[in-house]
Design an enzyme around this catalytic site. Structure first.
Site, PDB file in Angstrom:
ATOM      1  N   ASP A   1      -5.724   2.118  -3.686  1.00 27.59           N
ATOM      2  CA  ASP A   1      -6.932   1.848  -2.914  1.00 27.59           C
ATOM      3  C   ASP A   1      -7.303   3.017  -2.001  1.00 27.59           C
ATOM      4  O   ASP A   1      -8.350   2.998  -1.365  1.00 27.59           O
ATOM      5  CB  ASP A   1      -6.818   0.538  -2.115  1.00 27.59           C
TER       6      ASP A   1
ATOM      7  N   SER B   1       0.824  -1.199   0.000  1.00 28.27           N
ATOM      8  CA  SER B   1       0.000   0.000   0.000  1.00 28.27           C
ATOM      9  C   SER B   1       0.865   1.258   0.000  1.00 28.27           C
ATOM     10  O   SER B   1       1.650   1.480  -0.910  1.00 28.27           O
ATOM     11  CB  SER B   1      -0.972  -0.037   1.178  1.00 28.27           C
TER      12      SER B   1
ATOM     13  N   ASP C   1      -0.933   1.579  -4.453  1.00 26.67           N
ATOM     14  CA  ASP C   1      -1.754   0.476  -4.971  1.00 26.67           C
ATOM     15  C   ASP C   1      -3.167   0.944  -5.311  1.00 26.67           C
ATOM     16  O   ASP C   1      -4.032   0.125  -5.630  1.00 26.67           O
ATOM     17  CB  ASP C   1      -1.792  -0.704  -3.997  1.00 26.67           C
TER      18      ASP C   1
ATOM     19  N   ASP D   1      -2.720   6.438  -3.556  1.00 27.32           N
ATOM     20  CA  ASP D   1      -1.496   5.864  -3.007  1.00 27.32           C
ATOM     21  C   ASP D   1      -0.984   4.810  -3.993  1.00 27.32           C
ATOM     22  O   ASP D   1      -1.604   4.581  -5.039  1.00 27.32           O
ATOM     23  CB  ASP D   1      -1.748   5.305  -1.604  1.00 27.32           C
TER      24      ASP D   1
END
Length: 575
Positions: free
Chosen positions: A309, A150, A307, A305
């Protein structure tokens, strides 16, 4: 453990490490006789936190490496076979982001699953985390693995697990998988097929491009206003992550022709060259976005961010200055917009977490929507939405957590920074059509439903000693709850470790303050941090400008923060 025992444990791990690079790394640590480094690497196994593993890359059981991934994948496979009779026909989805070792970890996961007789549905390229969750439902898979850390720094990677319902795993599955991993043999004895063998046996299946097209079509259907896109100027940053290509396609399809990516951060790069900490909330992370927005005179700034999400948002106020919204403010804006402007449906349901603002609950109550406040982590939001849908027939509209996580509808049963960005751009276009800024729309909501101000403070304490420090602080507040925090009396204490309010036990404490304020503290589930969350409610005077009331409330909030940090230091937090 004695130094001799520690060295013996490390040598046994080195001998069983299937990756020559980390075996060599551990050999160097042993040769240096760095006891502190060894003790940290072998302080324990990486444990499932927010639905999976996350840790620093390196050798040892307390690091992210191929040995840990192979043993984790074997444990996951064996647990699935024990729990899901049709696991061998349904398979497991595997996605990955652009971080270091993500490709190797994804391949190892697929090859171990294949050796266990479970087909691996593998995305051939880099994908956002929400697309992996989406594919789990579309393919009818029994689980999914997303290789990502993340928004953590570049030295991290992780292994996120979804159940077949498309949501992150919750108890008892997390404990069951952890127990299965503990029973797995040493990493060099874990069976795995080569990719070629797995393909030949039909146990490695590439996910087609049509999956991404289906996802984009689904999120485009989440827009409410659906007009005015051509007049809104939008700057977007992928933060060196995997969201860039997907956001570009989504915004183009939605008609946002004045779309300006931050060029320096648009392509995936696991070294994150322009940001030390690829989190939009971190100081300096949005500097390039702001510069790009000023250059293009953009109305709106959107940031994912790495990734994709999470979502961060900036917009201009009536004076034309860019303003960064907090996660709570974005959540309130989206929640109110969807409840009031979205399609009218019976039994609408919204949800947030115990560390997020209470304002969404107040809005839901006043608008006649069902509302839930759940434990921290999107796994609880998604699973609660499914529970209420099945038991009460509610229709899930929106959920969010203050850490920049949002989900609109049930297209993805996890936070989704791509669809949230698209819907927020739709909200901004609607505001523009009314001659109101997004900041002005937030003020409309606050005048009608109350002015809440909030803040968060994080303190990082790495390593085994840091974990002890965090535990000492939490224990200190449990032993001696404060009677006041600054000028505010503590009216109630909620210790979620005992399963408060019918929620599962969690290491969280909340102090309810007079006047509707709240202070909440908890250890992070993914980083070596303790987090403090603060919120106060302010009542603007009759005819008082909202900016004046906000300034007064934020001044009071600062005194509460200072007072609470002082209380934490009395209970063991280092100065």
């Amino acid at each position: 453990m004695s130094i001799i025992g520690l060295r013996e444990q490390a040598e046994a791990w080195r001998q069983a490490d299937p990756d020559p690079s980390t075996a060599e790394e551990l050999g160097r640590v042993l040769a240096k006789e760095d006891t502190a480094d060894l003790a940290d690497r072998f302080a324990g196994n990486l444990e499932f936190g927010t639905a999976g593993l996350r840790g620093v890359l390196g050798a040892g059981p307390n690091r992210m490496n191929r040995a840990v991934v192979r043993r984790t994948s074997a444990g996951l496979a064996r647990y699935l076979k024990a729990q899901v009779p049709e696991a061998a026909s349904r398979g497991v989805v595997i996605g990955r982001d652009g971080r270091r070792m993500s490709a190797e970890f994804a391949e190892d996961t697929a090859c171990v699953l294949a050796a266990e007789g479970i087909p691996a549905w593998v995305f051939p390229g880099l994908v956002p985390t929400p697309l992996t969750a989406f594919a789990t439902l579309r393919l009818g898979a029994c689980a999914a693995v997303m290789v990502t850390a993340s928004h953590n720094p570049p030295e991290y990677n992780g292994y996120k697990v979804y159940w077949g319902n498309g949501a992150q795993i919750v108890p008892p599955h997390d404990q069951g998988i952890a127990a299965a991993i503990d029973a797995v043999e040493p990493a060099n004895q874990v069976r795995l097929l080569t990719p070629e063998e797995a393909r030949a046996r039909g146990l490695w299946r590439d996910i087609p491009e049509s999956m991404g097209e289906a996802y984009l079509e689904a999120i485009l259907g989440l827009r409410v206003y659906g007009r005015g896109a051509e007049t809104l100027s939008v700057v977007y940053t992928a933060m060196h992550g995997v969201g860039g290509a997907w956001m570009e396609r989504a915004m183009k399809a939605a008609g946002f022709t004045r779309f300006h990516p931050v060029a320096e951060q648009h392509q995936p790069d696991g070294t994150f060259p322009t940001v030390r900490f690829p989190n939009p909330e971190e100081p300096g992370a949005m500097d390039l976005s702001i510069a790009t927005a000023e250059r293009h005179k953009a109305d709106l700034v959107l940031a994912n961010d790495p990734d994709a999400d999470r979502l961060a948002v900036m917009a201009r106020d009536k004076e034309g200055a860019l303003r960064m919204f907090t996660g709570n403010e974005v959540g309130v804006l989206l929640g109110h917009y969807l409840l009031t402007q979205g399609p009218k449906q019976a039994s609408p349901h919204v949800a947030t977490t115990i560390v997020s603002s209470v304002q969404l609950g107040q809005i839901a109550h006043e608008l006649g929507a069902a509302f839930d406040e759940v434990l921290t982590g999107f796994k609880w939001i998604a699973n609660r939405a499914l529970e209420r849908e099945h038991s009460e027939g509610t229709r899930f509209v929106f959920g969010y957590e203050e850490a920049l996580g949002y989900t609109v509808g049930s297209v993805v049963r996890d936070k989704d920074g791509v669809s949230a960005a698209l819907v927020f751009a739709d909200l901004a276009a609607w505001c523009q059509s009314r001659g109101v800024t997004v900041v002005g729309y937030l003020e409309e909501i606050q005048r009608r439903h109350g002015l809440f101000v909030g803040a968060q403070r994080n303190f990082t304490f790495p390593g085994a000693q840091g974990a002890q420090t965090i535990a000492r602080i939490m224990d200190g507040f449990r032993r001696e709850a404060p009677k006041r925090v600054g000028a505010y009396a503590v009216q109630a204490v909620k210790d979620y470790k005992t399963g408060a309010l019918r929620l599962p036990p969690s290491n969280v404490i909340a102090f309810e303050l007079e006047g509707g304020g709240r202070v909440t503290l908890r250890p992070s589930g993914t980083e070596p941090k303790i987090k403090y969350y603060f919120e106060l409610k302010e009542a603007p005077g009759a005819g008082e400008p909202l900016v004046q009331a906000r300034a007064r409330a934020e001044g009071r909030l600062r005194t509460v923060i200072d007072a609470f940090v002082a209380l934490a230091r009395e209970r063991g937090q280092p100065a």
